[in-house]
Scaffold this motif. Structure first.
Motif: not given
Length: 288
Positions: A158-170
């Protein structure tokens, strides 16, 4: 965390492959079908099958109105044929629960047969433009190298999703591009065995490159050999039934050339258990 969004977006806009599911106006149903087909199957094999599938069944309702046997037969040699059965069941659910329209909410997508975290978010993002992290094997490799300095990713978490979410622009549109760009980068540049770091738009921020490309091991699960396996026996049985005029044959006529009779029987039993074939009175057939 380095800002990887801007270079990924610029690179993707100039280098993205021309793929059917990226065409303007491509349907949510087409996106869902493509995601089912792309699970463990290369893009070049998927494209012709996807076109044939959508020509035959342009909507979920069209597929839901046909027999499961037709879906399994149409799946042909894409491999992992349970996906065809799951896709048919999902089409029935879309018809019955959502008035024939592929749902938009991740929660609704997750409730459909055969859909997990990745596919649900991929449809919500790439078909509807919503903002969610989307992480596949290629994305995980890019994140592992760029952010953690590892040569290969560890087990999915599940940490993969959190890591990717942190990279996404608004911005939703830009977030969708970053999701697609990370996958594309892993597929064509940051590959598992022969990465082309000289062509990478985020090489300047890559922790693995900065550490001089250490071999940190590869914990990915290895797939068992196909030749001589039960999977091959299952494929031979399904192939015979797909090509039979009525998708049924006497049991003794199916894969009769297999030398290992115990393996043949195991394959038949497992296909019946998976719902991919039906056995009755000495006859095997694709599901009705």
């Amino acid at each position: 965390m380095p800002d990887l969004a801007a270079p990924l977006i610029a690179w993707f806009r100039s280098n993205a492959r021309d793929l059917p599911w990226r065409a303007p106006g491509f349907s949510a149903w087409g996106t869902l079908v493509s995601e089912f087909m792309l699970q463990q199957t290369p893009v070049n094999r998927v494209i012709p099958h996807l076109a044939a599938w959508l020509e035959r069944w342009p909507t979920p309702t069209a597929l839901a109105g046909d027999a499961p046997a037709a879906a399994v037969a149409q799946w042909a040699n894409l491999g992992y044929p349970r996906r065809a059965l799951w896709l048919h069941r999902a089409a029935v659910e879309i018809r019955d629960r959502h008035e024939g329209i592929v749902p938009r909410r991740v929660e609704d997508l997750l409730a459909l047969t055969g859909i997990g975290d990745y596919t649900a978010r991929a449809v919500a993002v790439f078909a509807y433009g919503d903002r969610h992290p989307v992480v596949d094997t290629n994305t995980r490799r890019v994140l592992a190298r760029a952010l953690e300095g590892r040569s290969q990713p560890g087990a999915p978490s599940k940490g993969d999703l959190a890591t990717m979410a942190a990279l996404l622009p608004e911005d939703q549109a830009e977030a969708a591009i970053v999701n697609a760009a990370a996958m594309e980068l892993g597929a064509v540049v940051c590959t598992a065995r022969a990465p082309r770091c000289e062509a990478c738009p985020i090489a300047h921020a890559c922790a693995w490159r900065a550490a001089s490309y250490p071999d940190t091991g590869d914990g990915r699960r290895r797939q068992a050999r196909y030749e001589g396996s039960d999977r091959q026996a299952r494929g031979a049985i399904l192939r015979a039934l797909r090509h039979a005029p009525t998708h049924e044959l006497p049991e003794e006529a199916v894969a009769s050339d297999l030398a290992d009779r115990a393996q043949r029987d195991r394959a038949i039993d497992s296909l019946v258990a998976d719902g991919l074939i039906e056995a009755s009175g000495g006859t095997l057939r694709l599901p009705r």
